[in-house]
Design an enzyme around this catalytic site. Sequence first.
Site: not given
Length: 228
Positions: A96, A157, A185
Amino acid sequence: MVAPSAEIDLAPYIDHTLLDPLATPAAIAQLCEEADRYHFATVCLAPIYVRQAVELLYRRTPRVCTVIGFPTGAHTSAVKLYEAQEAADHGATELDVVVNLGWLKAGQTEAVHQEMAEIVAATGVTVKAILETTVLSETEKRLAAEICLDAGVSFLKTSTGWRGGATVADVKLLAQVARDRIGVKASGGIRTAAQALELIHAGATRLGTSRGVDLIRNRDTLEGETNY
């Protein structure tokens, strides 16, 4: 209308997260045990604990995810690239990565694209671009998402959780850009099963939360959640 919680198994959506800087090896061991028990998608933890998690989850279902350039995204590209390569070398299969927000706001879109594309190419693992949507305008959110999509990331994300969390509106926007080509996400402030389901129906294909076990066990309002 959100479907009843019984219709969706939340566990495969969850990145079981522990990014508290005070986290100990014992806490990481517990995180991994819980992820294995409940069949969560991943454990998401600090880079220093990647090797431990890889060992603990060997031949288990949950994958190991870590964060890069966290939580500000303001590291140099060389530092981010090294951090990403090291994490992948240590066995992390999902990264991430926080986007450089200063570059984005300054209009340095080529730099944002190059940094993310280099990490994707160098590691060969699943890369999720953290856009920190809570501090971006509508135009900036869409631009950031399109840049990262073009750079080859596997997920968009919403946020780190350090500056606020996921919203239904932001998830819908990212899902519109993704158009089922990559995942979305939602992360930060996910406190209830109803909230998780609402985000899934908005287009989230992964949920980042430190309360995964409570979501599965209780399926009702949770108090005192950390936002990352």
